[in-house]
Write a protein that holds these residues in place. Sequence first.
Motif, PDB file in Angstrom:
ATOM      1  N   VAL A 268    -117.022 -23.473  28.617  1.00 51.48           N
ATOM      2  CA  VAL A 268    -115.928 -21.405  27.630  1.00 51.48           C
ATOM      3  C   VAL A 268    -117.413 -20.676  26.978  1.00 51.48           C
ATOM      4  CG1 VAL A 268    -115.201 -20.962  25.967  1.00 51.48           C
ATOM      5  CG2 VAL A 268    -114.174 -23.271  27.514  1.00 51.48           C
ATOM      6  N   ALA A 269    -118.490 -22.170  25.815  1.00 50.28           N
ATOM      7  CA  ALA A 269    -119.289 -20.879  25.818  1.00 50.28           C
ATOM      8  C   ALA A 269    -120.555 -21.024  26.631  1.00 50.28           C
ATOM      9  CB  ALA A 269    -119.926 -22.040  24.408  1.00 50.28           C
ATOM     10  N   ARG A 270    -120.542 -21.049  27.867  1.00 53.63           N
ATOM     11  CA  ARG A 270    -121.542 -20.505  29.099  1.00 53.63           C
ATOM     12  C   ARG A 270    -121.343 -20.114  29.920  1.00 53.63           C
ATOM     13  NH1 ARG A 270    -126.259 -22.936  30.333  1.00 53.63           N
ATOM     14  NH2 ARG A 270    -127.427 -22.524  32.577  1.00 53.63           N
ATOM     15  N   LYS A 271    -119.587 -19.594  30.296  1.00 49.85           N
ATOM     16  CA  LYS A 271    -119.158 -19.008  31.415  1.00 49.85           C
ATOM     17  C   LYS A 271    -118.646 -17.984  30.721  1.00 49.85           C
ATOM     18  CE  LYS A 271    -120.826 -21.591  33.995  1.00 49.85           C
ATOM     19  NZ  LYS A 271    -121.705 -21.408  35.654  1.00 49.85           N
ATOM     20  N   TYR A 272    -117.840 -17.855  29.855  1.00 49.85           N
ATOM     21  CA  TYR A 272    -117.076 -16.866  29.126  1.00 49.85           C
ATOM     22  C   TYR A 272    -117.519 -15.708  28.372  1.00 49.85           C
ATOM     23  CZ  TYR A 272    -113.395 -19.154  31.771  1.00 49.85           C
ATOM     24  OH  TYR A 272    -112.246 -19.679  33.035  1.00 49.85           O
ATOM     25  N   SER A 273    -117.330 -15.062  28.671  1.00 50.64           N
ATOM     26  CA  SER A 273    -117.786 -13.723  27.481  1.00 50.64           C
ATOM     27  C   SER A 273    -117.224 -13.696  26.387  1.00 50.64           C
ATOM     28  CB  SER A 273    -118.095 -12.531  28.481  1.00 50.64           C
ATOM     29  OG  SER A 273    -116.771 -11.606  28.164  1.00 50.64           O
ATOM     30  N   THR A 274    -117.969 -13.317  25.284  1.00 48.12           N
ATOM     31  CA  THR A 274    -117.472 -12.614  23.953  1.00 48.12           C
ATOM     32  C   THR A 274    -116.107 -11.975  24.108  1.00 48.12           C
ATOM     33  OG1 THR A 274    -119.818 -12.835  23.069  1.00 48.12           O
ATOM     34  CG2 THR A 274    -118.352 -12.113  21.602  1.00 48.12           C
ATOM     35  N   ALA A 275    -116.006 -10.513  25.002  1.00 45.11           N
ATOM     36  CA  ALA A 275    -114.920 -10.079  24.952  1.00 45.11           C
ATOM     37  C   ALA A 275    -113.967 -11.174  25.298  1.00 45.11           C
ATOM     38  CB  ALA A 275    -115.188  -9.352  25.836  1.00 45.11           C
TER      39      ALA A 275
END
Length: 998
Positions: A268-275
Amino acid sequence: MQHLQLHHQLLQWVFSSLNNLVGSDAQNSIYFYTGILSYLAGFLRSGDSQTVAPFLVPIFKCIQGITVDRAMAAGDILGSAVARKLVIKIYRPLAVHQLSVLASSNLVALRSGGLSQIDDPDLLDSIFDYLLTSLGDKDSPVRLAASKALSVIAQKLDPDMTAQLVDEIIRRQQENSVYDRLVKSGKDHDISDLTAVPRDFPQADPLGWHGHVLTLSHLLYCRSAPPAYLSTIISLLIDALQFEQRSPMGTSLGGNVRDAACFGIWSVARKYSTAELLYIRTSKLQSRVHHRQLSSVIELLAAELVLTASLDPEGNIRRGASAALQELVGRHPDMVPSGIQLIQIVDYHAVGLRSRAMNDVSIQAVVLDKIYLDTIATGISSWRAINSPVAAVRRDAAGVLGYLVGKYGVRPRMLSLCRHSETFDTPRPSQRKREKSGDEWHGIHLAHAAIIREGWVEESLLVHRPDPLDHYILLQEDGIFGPEDITAHGKGAGSDLAIEALCTMIAAVSGQSRPGVMLSGLKYHMDILEACFKHCTAQNLSVVKTAAVSTLRLLEEPEQLLLVGSWLDDIKEGRNGQLRSGGSNVTLITVVGAALQSLRTSRVAEDFMVLQTEVLVSQLTKESSEGTKCAILNHLFLPVLNRACRSPFSDNTALDTSMYASIEVSYAELPNQRIVADEPALGSGYPQLQEKLKKPLTDCLNDHTIDSRGDVGSDVRIAAINVLSETTAPWQWDDAFYHEAFGIVYGLAVEKLDKVRGCAWSCIRKVQLPIHDVERNASWSTDSVEYFTVIFDLAKRERLLAPMLRGFITTASVGSELLVRNSRIALLDCLGGCSTNEISLFHDALVQIIRTEIPTVRLVKSTSEIPSGRLLRPVLEVLSFVLDNDAIPTLSTNPYQELLQPLRAVHVNTDLPTLQALVGVYAGFLKHSDLRMAALVTLHRLLLHRYPSIRLAAAGALAMAFDNEALRHLDLEADKQQLRTRVERVLKESQKAASVAE
């Protein structure tokens, strides 16, 4: 090869081989069929969709026939995890190829070419069903292969089918999870409702959870999960971080699940953006965690990862959580509170050791933000810490909780630790006690003790129960440990945990209470302590002692003396190391020693001092066990001695104890005369009691008890040496006893056991070296020549050479090779530098030792029962060595004249080494004119000894001293009568040769 249609022929052979498995026995080994499956997987993986399209349906039907028909040979083959993994590797490219064919423009041409079943929906449905079922396989490689296969296939699916796949994975995961209220109610509910309800992990399937969580993690890594399900998946991942089960054997079954959850959060942390992550609402996630209102799911994941990295029991999961946290902070800057400092603290290497992660990392993390403080404070009360199956972890967790309470003002609800806080109907205390194990109650007690030590009690309880002891009794009513838990287990793991938990709580409560305010609950404390005395082991000795002393300090002076007097009576009237009330006396001896040191008064009645001395003397007898003696010397001897030396009691009147007669405690029936002075006391102590302590101490210094375990008396000797090193004040011992005791210590400083020599040398360095001009910090090894030389020199200065020899002779004869060599070198150097008077004293000491040891041999009734004295063989070997090296100068009177007659008693000894040493002594006597004739006669008598080795040794000694031709031809194996005649003839010739030599 394609032009020759070789792959067609191979596939036909594969189909015929695999189809023969259905309903029949296997004709080949399992390795043959796994090779075939491996070929099919490689064929599908290496070809493109257009090439393998004609073979997709035949291959699927062939493999499906094996997987559906588990009977006979097919079942045997699929019993192998390798075979099941290969089936998944076949299904994965098969599904991918079919999806590619369905999406291609040649689908109509393929149908017209005879492949009418290429778009059959049952094919994909069967593959998905098999892969989803394999997520709960018993073997991890199969689950891993299935999860990867689903993630790869999901990338080829359209969004609607992907959503159906994710929905099915979540539904199957929830099938084995039991919920508290909504599931039990039987009402209809959707997934969004279920995500807000805490799971009952003990009822879940750990294998299924691992497979499903791992699949969801792979979907996240491939960004295949639909955005609408992202919040639900994150909720399941957070749940998976808490997953834990124990097998019937006690092993952990939830590690794979938590590891997969760490991988999912990392994805999740690696593949998804902050937004994208900020778009997720946290309202549905708040019921899962015990945090304050969080602004984003990123903060929530960071808090959960800190908790896992600090407290998880498995190192790979702690490190996985640390890696996920580092990815979360790095990929989403400025979103995690104190993120840079946090990843420096929760470092991959710092969390490798569990104790460091709990005691250091968690404490440093809570300083950064209140989010982490709330998370750690809540997690400490969970299965990871307070309820951990590892006792050491529960102790560390209690310490951390106490630190958080005292340092940061954390206010946990104490009673919530005792109840199931997640249940809706609180059970009765008896039910709660059955629901929790001894490990959990142990952790709960330690946690309460840590909180009470910080001086805090739950505010809701202070209204009606202001005293900590009353609060503790309320906790006992809530179903925690009691004295019955100690007696129920006897001496075992359960009893040890109960003793530690109860005694820790007693010490904490007593430390926060004032004297005189706990009498209402003191009986409960005393009942617990009495049970602990009976079942305590060495592991819990310190906590029992601390609890007893803490309770004693709450009593008034007369009550203290009554209680200690009852303990002394119990020790005195016990037998064979057991108390009168049962159990080992080592624990109570240790407690009494600590209690005597903690008494607030030095004004003790003389009969109380007499009782202490009688107990000490009675327990230091030969009949007592080594453990009892060591306990007396280590814990009780010094307090008793110091009070006997410095305890004046000038008041002749008896103390009035009637005011305490109404106290309802377990020791209320004790005799009051323990604190009554019947005789006038001595203002300068009790010298008559000091005299009674001298002999037990010297007996312990000379304790050489040996049993099947070895020299068990060495522990007693070490304890006695330690006592002597602490009692060197002039008012403790008189000069005569001091000189006698240190003579024994000098002997122990040169005995054969390394640990005893080191302890005795430490005592000498502390007491004797300041008197003499000897370097105190010299780094001599206790087996070196320099060390023995220094000891000899000190012994000569202190005139303790004679008593030192009793210990030295064991080293110089039966010690290790290095000890024997170095000690004998030091002995010759010492004798070479001694005066004639000192050498005479040395030889007189050897003679005295021999005369002391020989009577023990002569008192037996038959020769078969004759034992060897402990020092008889060593002293004879040392004497033989001294005589052989001509270390005896010309003396006016030979000290060994008087040994000729007593040594005859040794001839009937059955110990061969002792007899051989005796032959060596007589061989040395041949060098002295005043002893030669007597030794000559004795050696010739030994030529007739019943042991052949002794006859040979005597013949060798004679041959070295005299050139006798008849002795050379003497047949020692001849008939006894003939040998006697020949020996008499040899004796006459030897006497003539000796006369000529003189």
